[in-house]
Every structure is written in C-alpha cells, then in structure tokens.
Design an enzyme around this catalytic site. Structure first.
Site, PDB file in Angstrom:
ATOM      1  N   THR A  99       0.850  -1.203   0.000  1.00 32.50           N
ATOM      2  CA  THR A  99       0.000   0.000   0.000  1.00 32.50           C
ATOM      3  C   THR A  99       0.879   1.245   0.000  1.00 32.50           C
ATOM      4  OG1 THR A  99      -1.750  -1.211   1.124  1.00 32.50           O
ATOM      5  CG2 THR A  99      -1.871   1.179   1.227  1.00 32.50           C
ATOM      6  N   GLN A 125       1.117 -10.401  -5.585  1.00 32.34           N
ATOM      7  CA  GLN A 125       0.775 -11.830  -5.618  1.00 32.34           C
ATOM      8  C   GLN A 125       1.735 -12.627  -6.493  1.00 32.34           C
ATOM      9  OE1 GLN A 125      -1.332 -13.191  -3.627  1.00 32.34           O
ATOM     10  NE2 GLN A 125      -2.433 -11.390  -2.869  1.00 32.34           N
ATOM     11  N   SER A 129       4.650  -6.854  -1.038  1.00 27.95           N
ATOM     12  CA  SER A 129       4.435  -6.966   0.411  1.00 27.95           C
ATOM     13  C   SER A 129       5.060  -8.257   0.915  1.00 27.95           C
ATOM     14  CB  SER A 129       2.938  -7.031   0.717  1.00 27.95           C
ATOM     15  OG  SER A 129       2.457  -5.769   1.071  1.00 27.95           O
ATOM     16  N   THR A 180      13.575   5.560  10.416  1.00 30.29           N
ATOM     17  CA  THR A 180      14.478   4.450  10.742  1.00 30.29           C
ATOM     18  C   THR A 180      13.900   3.148  10.206  1.00 30.29           C
ATOM     19  OG1 THR A 180      15.201   5.628  12.694  1.00 30.29           O
ATOM     20  CG2 THR A 180      15.665   3.267  12.639  1.00 30.29           C
ATOM     21  N   ASN A 228      -5.325 -11.001  -6.883  1.00 30.30           N
ATOM     22  CA  ASN A 228      -5.390 -11.622  -5.557  1.00 30.30           C
ATOM     23  C   ASN A 228      -6.624 -12.496  -5.363  1.00 30.30           C
ATOM     24  OD1 ASN A 228      -6.197  -8.806  -5.833  1.00 30.30           O
ATOM     25  ND2 ASN A 228      -7.046  -9.001  -3.786  1.00 30.30           N
ATOM     26  N   CYS A 257     -16.230  -8.909   2.586  1.00 32.51           N
ATOM     27  CA  CYS A 257     -17.409  -9.098   3.448  1.00 32.51           C
ATOM     28  C   CYS A 257     -17.364  -8.130   4.611  1.00 32.51           C
ATOM     29  CB  CYS A 257     -17.424 -10.507   4.003  1.00 32.51           C
ATOM     30  SG  CYS A 257     -17.622 -11.738   2.752  1.00 32.51           S
TER      31      CYS A 257
END
Ligand SMILES: Cc1ncc(COP(=O)(O)O)c(C=O)c1O
Length: 527
Positions: free
Chosen positions: A71, A183, A203, A241, A155, A330
């Site tokens: 993100t 992914q 990620s 940092t 995804n 959901c």
C-alpha cells in the site's frame, strides 16, 4: 490441525524468517545509520537483503526501497508519477487502472489526483471473461495515458496479467507504468529491468515474511517524490528508521527462495492445485471455477457452487478447520459480491457464491492430502445433512424495539456457568457444520444443536413456564448467528438470552478439537 488455505490474504512467518527477525531485535539491533560497529552490522544486513532483491527480481540499475508494504509502495509510485505531471515533467491527461486492481490502486490514484489538484480523468481498463486486460481498449487509450496501473496477478482469482501484451499496447505512449507485483512474488519470474515497468510494489507478508515490511522497485530515471521525508534514510527516498527485524526476515525468505530448497517449484504447485481442484469438483456438484486455470497462479483457485452462498460455504469449511476466504469483501453484516468477478462479467450467482482457496509455495504433499480429505468430508456433510438455512429467524418476527442481547466473553464462561448451573447452551450452526466437528462440550457444558434456521420451532420449549428463567447462551462460529438467535429469543420475551462474543473462533480450546457424539435438542430437528 488447521488447514490454512488463505495465503493470498497473508501467510505465516517462515521459521528462518522468525529466527532472523529475533536476531535483529535481540542481538543485531543496531540502527543502520549509526557509524559504530553495531550500526555497520545492521547496514550490512540491509545491504545483503537488498542485493538479494536485486538478483531475484533482476532490477538492473533501478532503485529498491524497503518500506511498510505494497500500500505504501503504491502511494509512493502514484504520488511520484502524478507529481511529475503536476510539475510538467510528464505528459498525458488520462489515469488508467485495471478494473480488477486491489483497492489500494484506485484509492491512491483518486487521493493524489485530488490532493495535487490535477483533476485528471480516471478510467478503468476493462477485463475480459478470462480476467485479463482488454488490450485493444488499452492500445486505443494509451496515447492519452499519463499513468497506467496493472497488477502482475490478481489476488482474488489468481489470473496472471499478460504483461508483455500490456507493454506492447503501451508502445509509443509516454505513460508511466505501475505493476502491482504483490501476488507474483515467489510464484512468477519477474525480470523487472528487462521491461518498461516504472514502479513495482511488493508486500513481505504474502510470502512468509511478517506484516509491515515491503518493497518498491523504481526504474532508473523514473520520476520520484518521497512520501516521507526526514532523516534521509534509504538515500532520502524514504525517511524513517528502517524496520530492521522486517528487513532481516524478508532477507531470510529471499535467501530461501534463492537457495531453491525450501519452496515448491511451479510444476509441483500446479500439481497440488490440480489435486485440490479435482477434490472440489468431486465434492460439490455443479461447481464452476471462475477463472481459466491455465492462466492463473499455480496456487489460487476461485470457484462457485450453485445454490450455496459464499458465506455458507465459508462456514462449512471453517467447521472442518479449513480456512478459506470469500471471493468478496465481506462486512460483518452484509457480503458484497466480488467486484473482480463482476468486472469479468460473470453471472450474479457466481459473484455472490465465490470462494477463494489459496496456498503458498511452502505447502507440502501431506498438507494437500489433508486438505483434499477435508474437502471431501465437507461435500459429504452437505450431502448427508442438506441445506436448511433460509434467512434469519428474526425476520419472521414483529420488529419490536429490543436492546442488543448481552455478549458473554469466553473468560466469563466458567464464572457464568458456576452462577447459573441450569443454563442451556445452544449451537446454532447448520447441521452440516455441526457434523464436521459433532456436538460441543464447552468447558464441560454439553451443548444442544439447533440450527438458526430451526430456532423458532424449538423456542417454545425454552419459553415454557418453569423454563423461561433458565439462561440461554447461543454459540456459533463467529458470533454473528448466535447474536441473531439471542436477539430473537429476547424479542420473543426471554429475558436471559446471551451470545458467546466472538464465537467458537475465539474459544480458547478450538471447538473442532472436541469431537464427540452430537446432541440435538430434539432428534426430529436434525435433517
Ligand atoms: C494485489 C494486492 N495489492 C496490494 C495489496 C496491499 O498490500 P498491503 O496490505 O500488504 O499493503 C494486496 C493485499 O491484499 C494485494 O493482494
């Protein structure tokens, strides 16, 4: 044993990665900006991890930044491209993103487009029934495009984008190109510097590193604007940092990936996926896969079963200790049909029933065997017990004002049962879910099985004179259906109906581990 088949959401942390993170926290805890030996050690660790990224993703002379996750990488990339437009270092007046992109992409585009005062036109690149981008549409719009965002693999469905086709469609366009690689990491080869990709975020937690560590590749020469300024870390491209335990853990995962011994290869993953697909097809009649498997990640299956809503299937799998995910976002109260499947033009029922099953390259044959066995058991439970669910029972009642039923926390259980030894505990899950684990004994209390859909039929016995003073505690998987049941009984006049907060999912001893004979409230109620 839990069978975790939701790797596209997140993965556990690899043992070597955990060890590396602990080492970075306990012993090699230096700040890589410090000039003493402790700091230099941390800097060397970070440099080694970055070199691994460079080799694995073939980043050439591009930049590799460590940051908090995809993100943040997406924000940074979008800000960089849009700021170049604002400063007239770039051209184009159209911002494009794939219709099936992760929400982080369109949200970042809208945010920075507004914040930088550009107000450029934003359009979705349509996808076909196979989930791939419409390249003819893209070719047509490419000349006006300033930024194009496409994912390497989706995804929800696992559909792998035709990156070579997209690159060809962008020929002659001045657009910057962001490819969300989240992914794809560890599952698809990515040779970034050999492409015209300008930005590629990743990620760590989708590949056995902890949450909170990610990567951003930036092509050499692509515009860059830091999202965070301050101490000048990461060559002043990303101040703050560094997350050294995260970097150490990610480095350990990449080391395992490079060594090629820890993770399964693509052919093995494909064989595993094919076995899971065959088990699903055998277990659920009429099951349809929602994307062509030959163009999908070898680790993802997205499917729908006619007549079975996504939520219901999730409950069934969960009762069998199999963690899967709805192909939809959901909320607690309502399930939104998947926007990804809708964008592909799939029929409404398929979008509403979709379920995603995903594993990671750490899966082994024993895990897949057990997953297949449980999938077969789920199918069998459904066949034997059928479906009785049809709407919430409260909907049939007059909608009188009634305060929410009190929630009993698991920690309060023993005390409550001691104070109220005549309490009736009721499991309101469906018979096919109960069949996966049979009747419960929650800390020694026998639980009656009455599915939510049959609640009204049994409620009279709980309201009868002499019974109405006995507290009723309802339980289910997540606490949603039990809350409905308790509310329903309160509306009917039972003043001591409670719900187990958080459901069996939060019960300290996993309910699924306590299998014994079922104890229906009334045998006639079991279908
Ligand atoms: C394709 C894709 N892009 C971006 C993200 C966002 O990643 P993170 O939440 O780790 O920043 C995800 C996470 O689900 C994803 O699957």
């Amino acid at each position: 044993m839990e069978i975790y088949l939701d790797a596209n959401a997140t993965t556990p942390v690899l043992a070597q990665a955990r060890a590396a993170a602990l080492q970075a926290m306990a012993d090699d805890f230096g700040n890589p900006s410090s000039m003493h030996s402790t700091g230099l050690k941390a800097r060397a660790l970070m440099a080694a991890a970055r070199e691994r990224v460079r080799r694995l993703l073939e980043t050439g002379d591009g930049h590799v930044l460590f940051l908090s996750g995809a993100t943040e990488g997406i924000q940074t990339a979008v800000l960089s491209a849009l700021n170049a437009l604002r400063e007239r270092r770039a051209t184009g007046d159209l911002l494009l993103y794939g219709a099936t992109e992760h929400k982080a992409v369109p949200e970042a585009i809208r945010h920075w487009n507004r914040l930088l005062g550009l107000d450029l036109e934003v359009q979705k690149i349509p996808v076909g029934l196979d989930g791939r981008h419409d390249l003819a549409w893209l070719r047509q719009h490419a000349p006006r495009a300033a930024l194009v965002c496409t994912m390497a693999a989706n995804n929800e469905t696992g559909v792998i984008s035709d990156l070579a086709g997209i690159e060809a469609a962008l020929a002659g366009s001045a657009a910057y190109w962001l490819v969300d690689g989240v992914q794809a990491l560890g599952k698809l080869p990515l040779r970034l510097a050999q492409t015209r990709i300008d930005y590629a975020p990743f990620s760590g937690h989708k590949l056995y590193a902890p949450k909170g560590i990610g990567l951003l590749y930036v092509r050499a020469g692509a515009p860059f604007t830091p999202l965070m300024t301050g101490g000048g870390q990461e060559g002043a491209l990303r101040s703050g940092t560094e997350n050294m335990s995260g970097i150490a853990a990610l480095g350990a995962v990449l080391e395992a990936l490079e060594a090629g011994e820890t993770f399964r290869d693509r052919a093995t993953m494909r064989a595993y996926r094919d076995r899971l697909a065959a088990s699903l097809s055998a277990a659920f009649s009429g099951l349809l896969f929602n994307a062509p498997q030959d163009i999908c990640l070898p680790t993802t299956l997205n499917f729908s079963v006619p007549g079975l809503a996504s939520r219901l299937l999730q409950d069934l799998f969960d009762a069998a200790g199999v963690r899967v995910s709805g192909g939809s976002a959901c909320s607690a109260a309502a399930a939104e049909p998947s926007f990804v499947l809708r964008a592909m033009g799939l029929p409404a029922w398929q979008c509403e029933s979709a379920l995603r099953l995903s594993f990671g390259p750490l899966a082994d044959v024993g895990f897949i065997d057990e997953a297949c066995r449980r999938i077969a058991a789920c199918g069998e439970a459904l066949r034997r017990h059928g479906l009785s669910a049809s709407g919430a029972p409260c909907e049939a009642l007059p909608q009188t004002e009634c305060p929410d039923a009190p929630r009993l926390q698991a920690q309060q259980w023993d005390g409550f049962m001691r104070d109220h030894p005549h309490t009736i505990v009721v499991d309101v899950r469906e018979p096919f879910e109960q069949a996966m684990g049979s009747a419960l004994q929650l800390a020694g209390v026998v639980v009656q099985a009455v599915p939510l859909s049959r609640l009204l039929e049994v409620s009279a016995s709980w309201l009868a004179p002499g019974q109405a003073s006995r507290p009723l505690v309802f339980v289910c998987r997540s606490g949603n259906r039990s809350a409905q049941a308790a509310q329903c009984l309160r509306r009917l006049g039972h003043s001591q109906a409670y719900t187990l907060a958080g459901g069996l999912a939060l019960w300290p001893e996993q309910a699924g581990q306590q299998h014994s004979a079922a104890a229906p409230a009334d045998p006639a109620l079991m279908v």
